[in-house]
Design a protein around this motif. Structure first.
Motif, mmCIF file in Angstrom:
data_model
loop_
_atom_site.group_PDB
_atom_site.id
_atom_site.type_symbol
_atom_site.label_atom_id
_atom_site.label_comp_id
_atom_site.label_asym_id
_atom_site.label_seq_id
_atom_site.Cartn_x
_atom_site.Cartn_y
_atom_site.Cartn_z
ATOM 1 N N ASP A 1 0.829 -1.211 0.000
ATOM 2 C CA ASP A 1 0.000 0.000 0.000
ATOM 3 C C ASP A 1 0.859 1.257 0.000
ATOM 4 O O ASP A 1 0.512 2.263 -0.636
ATOM 5 N N LEU A 2 1.977 1.226 0.729
ATOM 6 C CA LEU A 2 2.881 2.372 0.672
ATOM 7 C C LEU A 2 3.455 2.527 -0.729
ATOM 8 O O LEU A 2 3.606 3.639 -1.234
ATOM 9 N N ALA A 3 3.750 1.412 -1.378
ATOM 10 C CA ALA A 3 4.251 1.473 -2.758
ATOM 11 C C ALA A 3 3.215 2.121 -3.677
ATOM 12 O O ALA A 3 3.575 2.904 -4.565
ATOM 13 N N LEU A 4 1.934 1.813 -3.477
ATOM 14 C CA LEU A 4 0.889 2.451 -4.271
ATOM 15 C C LEU A 4 0.930 3.966 -4.096
ATOM 16 O O LEU A 4 0.837 4.726 -5.067
ATOM 17 N N ALA A 5 1.050 4.394 -2.842
ATOM 18 C CA ALA A 5 1.063 5.837 -2.555
ATOM 19 C C ALA A 5 2.263 6.507 -3.216
ATOM 20 O O ALA A 5 2.133 7.603 -3.787
ATOM 21 N N VAL A 6 3.426 5.889 -3.133
ATOM 22 C CA VAL A 6 4.624 6.460 -3.746
ATOM 23 C C VAL A 6 4.456 6.559 -5.257
ATOM 24 O O VAL A 6 4.767 7.593 -5.875
ATOM 25 N N CYS A 7 3.967 5.496 -5.872
ATOM 26 C CA CYS A 7 3.823 5.496 -7.329
ATOM 27 C C CYS A 7 2.772 6.505 -7.769
ATOM 28 O O CYS A 7 2.937 7.171 -8.801
ATOM 29 N N ASP A 8 1.683 6.632 -7.010
ATOM 30 C CA ASP A 8 0.689 7.655 -7.337
ATOM 31 C C ASP A 8 1.306 9.045 -7.308
ATOM 32 O O ASP A 8 1.056 9.880 -8.180
ATOM 33 N N GLU A 9 2.148 9.299 -6.298
ATOM 34 C CA GLU A 9 2.748 10.635 -6.176
ATOM 35 C C GLU A 9 3.776 10.889 -7.274
ATOM 36 O O GLU A 9 3.925 12.024 -7.731
ATOM 37 N N THR A 10 4.488 9.853 -7.711
ATOM 38 C CA THR A 10 5.436 10.071 -8.809
ATOM 39 C C THR A 10 4.701 10.527 -10.068
ATOM 40 O O THR A 10 5.254 11.264 -10.892
ATOM 41 N N GLU A 11 3.466 10.104 -10.217
ATOM 42 C CA GLU A 11 2.688 10.465 -11.406
ATOM 43 C C GLU A 11 1.928 11.785 -11.227
ATOM 44 O O GLU A 11 1.801 12.570 -12.160
ATOM 45 N N ARG A 12 1.443 12.047 -10.019
ATOM 46 C CA ARG A 12 0.612 13.239 -9.780
ATOM 47 C C ARG A 12 1.433 14.471 -9.410
ATOM 48 O O ARG A 12 1.062 15.602 -9.706
ATOM 49 N N ARG A 13 2.510 14.248 -8.663
ATOM 50 C CA ARG A 13 3.372 15.342 -8.165
ATOM 51 C C ARG A 13 2.527 16.411 -7.467
ATOM 52 O O ARG A 13 2.659 17.612 -7.719
ATOM 53 N N ALA A 14 1.686 15.951 -6.559
ATOM 54 C CA ALA A 14 0.766 16.844 -5.852
ATOM 55 C C ALA A 14 1.305 17.322 -4.511
ATOM 56 O O ALA A 14 0.706 18.194 -3.884
ATOM 57 N N LEU A 15 2.441 16.767 -4.069
ATOM 58 C CA LEU A 15 2.923 17.041 -2.715
ATOM 59 C C LEU A 15 4.318 17.660 -2.708
ATOM 60 O O LEU A 15 5.064 17.505 -1.746
ATOM 61 N N ILE A 16 4.651 18.377 -3.742
ATOM 62 C CA ILE A 16 5.972 19.005 -3.812
ATOM 63 C C ILE A 16 6.147 19.976 -2.647
ATOM 64 O O ILE A 16 5.249 20.759 -2.328
ATOM 65 N N HIS A 17 7.303 19.870 -1.995
ATOM 66 C CA HIS A 17 7.679 20.673 -0.831
ATOM 67 C C HIS A 17 6.796 20.385 0.385
ATOM 68 O O HIS A 17 6.624 21.247 1.249
ATOM 69 N N ARG A 18 6.281 19.147 0.470
ATOM 70 C CA ARG A 18 5.467 18.766 1.620
ATOM 71 C C ARG A 18 6.087 17.567 2.327
ATOM 72 O O ARG A 18 6.757 16.725 1.733
ATOM 73 N N HIS A 19 5.821 17.495 3.622
ATOM 74 C CA HIS A 19 6.189 16.361 4.464
ATOM 75 C C HIS A 19 4.911 15.568 4.701
ATOM 76 O O HIS A 19 3.979 16.054 5.324
ATOM 77 N N TRP A 20 4.856 14.333 4.208
ATOM 78 C CA TRP A 20 3.596 13.596 4.207
ATOM 79 C C TRP A 20 3.753 12.182 4.727
ATOM 80 O O TRP A 20 4.867 11.700 4.930
ATOM 81 N N THR A 21 2.629 11.555 4.956
ATOM 82 C CA THR A 21 2.613 10.186 5.448
ATOM 83 C C THR A 21 1.387 9.486 4.887
ATOM 84 O O THR A 21 0.523 10.112 4.263
ATOM 85 N N VAL A 22 1.335 8.184 5.072
ATOM 86 C CA VAL A 22 0.190 7.394 4.625
ATOM 87 C C VAL A 22 -0.103 6.314 5.655
ATOM 88 O O VAL A 22 0.782 5.879 6.398
ATOM 89 N N SER A 23 -1.334 5.888 5.715
ATOM 90 C CA SER A 23 -1.719 4.753 6.548
ATOM 91 C C SER A 23 -2.734 3.934 5.782
ATOM 92 O O SER A 23 -3.315 4.388 4.800
ATOM 93 N N GLY A 24 -2.930 2.697 6.203
ATOM 94 C CA GLY A 24 -3.849 1.815 5.496
ATOM 95 C C GLY A 24 -4.419 0.768 6.414
ATOM 96 O O GLY A 24 -4.131 0.727 7.619
ATOM 97 N N ALA A 25 -5.225 -0.102 5.853
ATOM 98 C CA ALA A 25 -5.831 -1.176 6.630
ATOM 99 C C ALA A 25 -4.754 -2.151 7.074
ATOM 100 O O ALA A 25 -3.842 -2.478 6.320
ATOM 101 N N GLN A 26 -4.866 -2.630 8.307
ATOM 102 C CA GLN A 26 -3.884 -3.564 8.842
ATOM 103 C C GLN A 26 -4.583 -4.831 9.305
ATOM 104 O O GLN A 26 -5.461 -4.804 10.175
ATOM 105 N N GLU A 27 -4.236 -5.948 8.714
ATOM 106 C CA GLU A 27 -4.810 -7.204 9.146
ATOM 107 C C GLU A 27 -4.156 -7.660 10.450
ATOM 108 O O GLU A 27 -2.952 -7.553 10.632
ATOM 109 N N ASN A 28 -4.966 -8.218 11.332
ATOM 110 C CA ASN A 28 -4.488 -8.807 12.593
ATOM 111 C C ASN A 28 -3.829 -7.784 13.520
ATOM 112 O O ASN A 28 -3.058 -8.157 14.392
ATOM 113 N N PHE A 29 -4.107 -6.507 13.308
ATOM 114 C CA PHE A 29 -3.571 -5.512 14.216
ATOM 115 C C PHE A 29 -4.667 -5.171 15.200
ATOM 116 O O PHE A 29 -5.035 -4.235 15.566
#
Length: 260
Positions: free
Chosen positions: A232-260
């Motif tokens: 899921d983090l890889a999805l977020a990174v690849c989306d940003e490489t294509e969109r370039r929507a977060l230039i000069h930003r400090h960002w994070t991502v979270s997702g669904a976690q099984e068995n957590f």
């Protein structure tokens, strides 16, 4: 870990990818991927390797031991990556750092927050603790995970043994190195960059195919630090490489976690 998943997803999307690694000969040979051996502490070679690329994704990590050398390699390695990137004229640098630079409240980063590192490690779920044991070679993480699996600890109950041990650590060099890495980017406008800090519970897993985006602050779920699986983090990174929507930003991502 993250670099492999990101590379595979970028290639799947049809991008032409150059994979830079110290041991490039061990990397997979797949269509759309060119593997290049590189030492990031050789800035001239790194500059030449980056030249001509639209986006550069840095998944560089200096190691997981408690040696001060790990802090040096992370901090100095990041400085050299930035310098080589700027000289190369490449388009956009997406740097993957660490959770320590995220904030828990205004002016307080995770690394400086009350309860870190003890409660963060002590309340971590068994799969995450096993993963920490694998990458660090610290058997205590596996022992703590096994106690949780045997039902000796509740799913969110602190392990007093592991809390006592990690609270005694005077430094966690990789996390500190990733935190100071953000300082090397902050307020820069001479290059296009963004800084991704994964959440606390970032680990291998199946992934959910989705993610939640956040800015600056550690993501939480039900009062506890959230997490994300590597795919899921890889999805977020690849989306940003294509969109370039977060230039000069400090960002994070979270997702669904099984068995957590």
């Amino acid at each position: 870990m993250g670099g492999k998943a990101i590379t595979e997803e970028l290639v799947r999307r049809g991008h032409q990818v150059t994979g830079l690694a110290r041991n490039a000969d061990k990397a997979p040979q797949i269509d759309g991927l060119t593997n290049v051996g590189i030492d990031i502490f050789d800035p001239a070679s790194l500059r030449d390797a980056l030249r001509g690329h639209d986006v550069v994704v840095s998944a560089f990590a200096a190691g997981h031991d408690l040696s001060p050398d790990t802090f040096y390699r992370q901090a100095e390695g990041t400085r050299r990556i930035i310098g080589a990137f700027k000289e190369s004229g490449a388009g956009y640098l997406l740097y993957i750092g660490g959770v320590a630079s995220l904030y828990t409240e205004p002016g307080v980063q995770v690394y400086d927050s009350p309860g870190f590192p003890g409660t963060y490690f002590g309340t971590a779920p068994a799969p995450f603790l096993h993963w920490l044991g694998e990458i660090t070679g610290v058997g205590l993480f596996h022992e703590s995970a096994e106690r949780r699996e045997r039902g000796e600890l509740g799913p969110r109950e602190s392990d007093p043994v592991i809390v006592g041990v990690v609270d005694s650590w005077e430094a966690i060099p990789l996390l500190e190195g990733c935190r100071i890495a953000l300082d090397l980017f902050a307020h820069r406008t001479d290059i296009d960059w963004s800084f991704l800090s994964p959440p606390w519970l970032y680990r291998p897993g199946k992934g959910s195919g989705s993610y939640h985006l956040g800015i600056d602050y550690v993501p939480m779920e039900n009062g506890h630090p959230a997490g994300i699986d590597v795919p899921d983090l890889a999805l977020a990174v690849c989306d940003e490489t294509e969109r370039r929507a977060l230039i000069h930003r400090h960002w994070t991502v979270s997702g669904a976690q099984e068995n957590f």
